[in-house]
Design an enzyme around this catalytic site. Structure first.
Site, PDB file in Angstrom:
ATOM      1  N   HIS A 206      -4.134   3.367  -4.300  1.00  0.00           N
ATOM      2  CA  HIS A 206      -3.232   3.042  -5.323  1.00  0.00           C
ATOM      3  C   HIS A 206      -2.627   4.118  -6.051  1.00  0.00           C
ATOM      4  O   HIS A 206      -2.137   3.806  -7.139  1.00  0.00           O
ATOM      5  CB  HIS A 206      -4.165   2.022  -6.122  1.00  0.00           C
ATOM      6  CG  HIS A 206      -5.365   2.546  -6.745  1.00  0.00           C
ATOM      7  ND1 HIS A 206      -6.750   2.852  -6.263  1.00  0.00           N
ATOM      8  CD2 HIS A 206      -5.380   3.279  -7.985  1.00  0.00           C
ATOM      9  CE1 HIS A 206      -7.417   3.398  -7.135  1.00  0.00           C
ATOM     10  NE2 HIS A 206      -6.746   3.504  -8.285  1.00  0.00           N
TER      11      HIS A 206
HETATM   12  C1  UD1 Z   1      -5.133   1.812 -13.249  1.00  0.00           C
HETATM   13  C2  UD1 Z   1      -5.538   3.192 -13.699  1.00  0.00           C
HETATM   14  C3  UD1 Z   1      -6.173   4.024 -12.646  1.00  0.00           C
HETATM   15  C4  UD1 Z   1      -7.173   3.273 -12.036  1.00  0.00           C
HETATM   16  C5  UD1 Z   1      -6.855   1.838 -11.552  1.00  0.00           C
HETATM   17  C6  UD1 Z   1      -7.963   1.089 -10.929  1.00  0.00           C
HETATM   18  C7  UD1 Z   1      -4.188   4.011 -15.431  1.00  0.00           C
HETATM   19  C8  UD1 Z   1      -3.129   5.178 -15.976  1.00  0.00           C
HETATM   20  N1  UD1 Z   1      -4.398   3.805 -14.348  1.00  0.00           N
HETATM   21  O1  UD1 Z   1      -4.144   2.016 -12.157  1.00  0.00           O
HETATM   22  O2  UD1 Z   1      -6.570   5.228 -13.273  1.00  0.00           O
HETATM   23  O3  UD1 Z   1      -7.634   4.092 -10.896  1.00  0.00           O
HETATM   24  O4  UD1 Z   1      -6.393   1.290 -12.622  1.00  0.00           O
HETATM   25  O5  UD1 Z   1      -7.703   0.129 -10.095  1.00  0.00           O
HETATM   26  O6  UD1 Z   1      -4.867   3.382 -16.445  1.00  0.00           O
HETATM   27  N2  UD1 Z   1      -1.095  -5.393 -11.463  1.00  0.00           N
HETATM   28  C9  UD1 Z   1      -1.088  -6.544 -11.038  1.00  0.00           C
HETATM   29  N3  UD1 Z   1      -2.320  -7.377 -11.590  1.00  0.00           N
HETATM   30  C10 UD1 Z   1      -3.169  -6.630 -12.346  1.00  0.00           C
HETATM   31  C11 UD1 Z   1      -3.243  -5.432 -12.642  1.00  0.00           C
HETATM   32  C12 UD1 Z   1      -1.763  -4.609 -12.273  1.00  0.00           C
HETATM   33  O7  UD1 Z   1      -0.025  -7.208 -10.653  1.00  0.00           O
HETATM   34  O8  UD1 Z   1      -4.128  -7.496 -12.414  1.00  0.00           O
HETATM   35  C13 UD1 Z   1       0.161  -4.605 -11.057  1.00  0.00           C
HETATM   36  C14 UD1 Z   1       1.418  -4.654 -12.010  1.00  0.00           C
HETATM   37  O9  UD1 Z   1       2.338  -4.574 -11.473  1.00  0.00           O
HETATM   38  C15 UD1 Z   1       1.300  -3.279 -12.755  1.00  0.00           C
HETATM   39  C16 UD1 Z   1       0.587  -2.239 -11.617  1.00  0.00           C
HETATM   40  O10 UD1 Z   1      -0.125  -3.101 -10.939  1.00  0.00           O
HETATM   41  O11 UD1 Z   1       2.419  -2.622 -13.178  1.00  0.00           O
HETATM   42  C17 UD1 Z   1      -0.232  -1.268 -12.234  1.00  0.00           C
HETATM   43  O12 UD1 Z   1      -1.185  -1.550 -12.868  1.00  0.00           O
HETATM   44  P1  UD1 Z   1      -1.740  -0.496 -14.184  1.00  0.00           P
HETATM   45  O13 UD1 Z   1      -2.876  -1.038 -14.850  1.00  0.00           O
HETATM   46  O14 UD1 Z   1      -0.666   0.168 -14.947  1.00  0.00           O
HETATM   47  O15 UD1 Z   1      -2.147   0.754 -13.101  1.00  0.00           O
HETATM   48  P2  UD1 Z   1      -2.968   0.875 -12.161  1.00  0.00           P
HETATM   49  O16 UD1 Z   1      -2.212   1.566 -10.905  1.00  0.00           O
HETATM   50  O17 UD1 Z   1      -3.735  -0.551 -11.848  1.00  0.00           O
HETATM   51  N1  UDP Z   2     -13.422  -2.042  -5.401  1.00  0.00           N
HETATM   52  C1  UDP Z   2     -13.481  -3.484  -5.316  1.00  0.00           C
HETATM   53  N2  UDP Z   2     -12.577  -4.180  -4.412  1.00  0.00           N
HETATM   54  C2  UDP Z   2     -11.831  -3.640  -3.619  1.00  0.00           C
HETATM   55  C3  UDP Z   2     -11.382  -2.089  -3.743  1.00  0.00           C
HETATM   56  C4  UDP Z   2     -12.445  -1.468  -4.458  1.00  0.00           C
HETATM   57  O1  UDP Z   2     -14.488  -4.161  -5.603  1.00  0.00           O
HETATM   58  O2  UDP Z   2     -10.810  -4.052  -2.822  1.00  0.00           O
HETATM   59  C5  UDP Z   2     -14.247  -1.354  -6.274  1.00  0.00           C
HETATM   60  C6  UDP Z   2     -14.861  -0.206  -5.578  1.00  0.00           C
HETATM   61  O3  UDP Z   2     -16.053  -0.596  -4.926  1.00  0.00           O
HETATM   62  C7  UDP Z   2     -15.400   0.567  -6.836  1.00  0.00           C
HETATM   63  C8  UDP Z   2     -14.041   0.341  -7.800  1.00  0.00           C
HETATM   64  O4  UDP Z   2     -13.502  -0.985  -7.302  1.00  0.00           O
HETATM   65  O5  UDP Z   2     -16.661   0.152  -7.503  1.00  0.00           O
HETATM   66  C9  UDP Z   2     -13.204   1.415  -7.774  1.00  0.00           C
HETATM   67  O6  UDP Z   2     -12.081   1.031  -8.265  1.00  0.00           O
HETATM   68  P1  UDP Z   2     -10.579   1.601  -8.097  1.00  0.00           P
HETATM   69  O7  UDP Z   2     -10.571   2.123  -6.734  1.00  0.00           O
HETATM   70  O8  UDP Z   2      -9.607   0.480  -8.338  1.00  0.00           O
HETATM   71  O9  UDP Z   2     -10.287   2.487  -9.313  1.00  0.00           O
HETATM   72  P2  UDP Z   2     -10.633   4.225  -9.364  1.00  0.00           P
HETATM   73  O10 UDP Z   2     -12.211   4.343  -9.083  1.00  0.00           O
HETATM   74  O11 UDP Z   2      -9.972   4.697  -8.547  1.00  0.00           O
HETATM   75  O12 UDP Z   2     -10.364   4.514 -10.721  1.00  0.00           O
END
Ligand code: UD1
Ligand code: UDP
Length: 337
Positions: A206
């Site tokens: 992601h």
């Molecule tokens: C965010 C965090 C990242 C973390 C990740 C964990 C920041 C800058 N980034 O990234 O550090 O590793 O979460 O998963 O805070 N969206 C949905 N449904 C949701 C949430 C998001 O559809 O419930 C989609 C939206 O289109 C949104 C995009 O995902 O624009 C990105 O979501 P956002 O929270 O901005 O950043 P992540 O890539 O999820």
């Molecule tokens: N995780 C989950 N379901 C998924 C992918 C990840 O429960 O489909 C869990 C994973 O085991 C870990 C956490 O989400 O506990 C990691 O989150 P993510 O990769 O979204 O964020 P990051 O650690 O990169 O910030």
């Protein structure tokens, strides 16, 4: 002592659940309020973790949703400030490195409320990662910095953070893993049958640097298709990634026959079971690097760096894996039998 806990995005829940549970053992000492910023809001990115991690429901949900970095950070700040003023906590606890972390730390700090940062000190030294900016700024705002690995202490010292603010406490995300692994294992036979699994590679992706650019993402999917000719690939797709795959018409969730299975994001227990039994995990997640290290499962991290070096020096992680070269580097020695 009044504690306000902040959560916002998927990895925050695993980090805060054990802290809240521990504090709830001492009701005479701690009063707790849980604020969810709403940065993640899909049921599969939020509610399922409250159920599976047995976390209390948030007392307040700021329902901020998605947007640009500036918009999201500013919205969280605006919506968090009145909650903080109303509750008057002694401490605000913020986890990790997401926008919710920085936004709430900044609001608390400006109002003179003490901030504790859970998972402090991690550094990728790569300012193109939005998380790196969030980490550095949050650490410099925090009054108490809880580190998860020795590199965290070293980084904070080098940045001039006073020693007395730093506590090397270990990794609460791994506390959650240890607690829930038996429950996850109990689901394995069913999962195995459902996806007809034997040996397989588990993928999560992601990071904007991997998924936002159409050229890079197309290359990645081509590499995954190539790998899936050798070994089945299971890929629970993050919503950011799904959006970009959809734009390129590459997301095929119903593909049951193909050896490359795109799934919706999984709950914690199913995902943990899939990690524990994977031959190899390919990821750009922060937390997954640590979980695979704890589980002893080989992990290839599709990034040029990691803020979690202990997973490489002491664990099972290899960094610098480029997806375009992945099919070539995937040799039997790297995959568990
Ligand atoms: C965010 C965090 C990242 C973390 C990740 C964990 C920041 C800058 N980034 O990234 O550090 O590793 O979460 O998963 O805070 N969206 C949905 N449904 C949701 C949430 C998001 O559809 O419930 C989609 C939206 O289109 C949104 C995009 O995902 O624009 C990105 O979501 P956002 O929270 O901005 O950043 P992540 O890539 O999820
Ligand atoms: N995780 C989950 N379901 C998924 C992918 C990840 O429960 O489909 C869990 C994973 O085991 C870990 C956490 O989400 O506990 C990691 O989150 P993510 O990769 O979204 O964020 P990051 O650690 O990169 O910030």
């Amino acid at each position: 002592m009044k504690i306000l806990h902040v959560v916002g995005a998927r990895p925050n829940f695993m980090k805060m659940a054990p802290i809240m549970r521990e504090m709830s053992q001492y009701p005479a000492e701690f009063e707790q309020l849980l604020v969810h910023t709403g940065q993640h809001y899909d049921a599969a990115m939020s509610q399922i973790f409250f159920d599976e991690l047995e976390m209390p429901q948030p007392d307040v949900n700021l329902e901020v949703g998605s947007g640009s970095h500036a918009w999201q950070t500013a919205q969280i700040m605006q919506r968090f400030e009145p909650v903080l003023l109303d509750y008057q906590p002694d401490w605000v606890l913020v986890p990790g490195d997401v926008n919710s972390t920085l936004a709430c730390a900044l609001v608390a700090s400006k109002l003179g409320v003490k901030v504790a940062h859970v998972e402090a000190g991690l550094r990728s030294f790569d300012r193109t990662m939005p998380e790196e900016i969030n980490r550095v700024l949050t650490d410099h705002l925090a009054d108490l910095l809880f580190t998860t690995e020795p590199s965290g202490n070293k980084n904070l010292r080098q940045e001039g953070i006073p020693e007395e603010k730093i506590r090397f406490v270990g990794n609460t995300m791994i506390d959650t893993l240890v607690q829930l692994l038996p429950k996850a294992e109990a689901r394995w036979p069913q999962l195995r049958a459902r996806f007809q699994l034997d040996r397989y590679v588990l993928v999560t992706l992601h990071r904007p640097s991997n998924v936002d650019d159409p050229g890079t993402l197309t290359e990645i999917v081509a590499a995954l298709q190539e790998i899936s000719r050798q070994i089945p690939v299971i890929f629970p797709v993050h919503p950011r990634t799904r959006e970009h795959l959809n734009r390129l018409n590459l997301f095929h969730p119903k593909s049951e026959i193909a050896n490359l299975k795109f799934l919706e994001p999984l709950g914690y227990l199913d995902f943990l079971a899939l990690q524990a039994h994977a031959a190899l995990v390919l990821t750009d997640s922060g937390g997954v690097q640590e979980e695979t290290t704890y589980l002893g499962v080989p992990c290839l991290t599709a990034r040029p760096n990691t803020e979690r070096p202990v997973t490489v020096t002491e664990g099972t992680n290899s960094i610098g894996c480029s997806y375009s070269h992945l099919a070539a580097v995937l040799r039997p020695t790297q995959v568990r039998p």
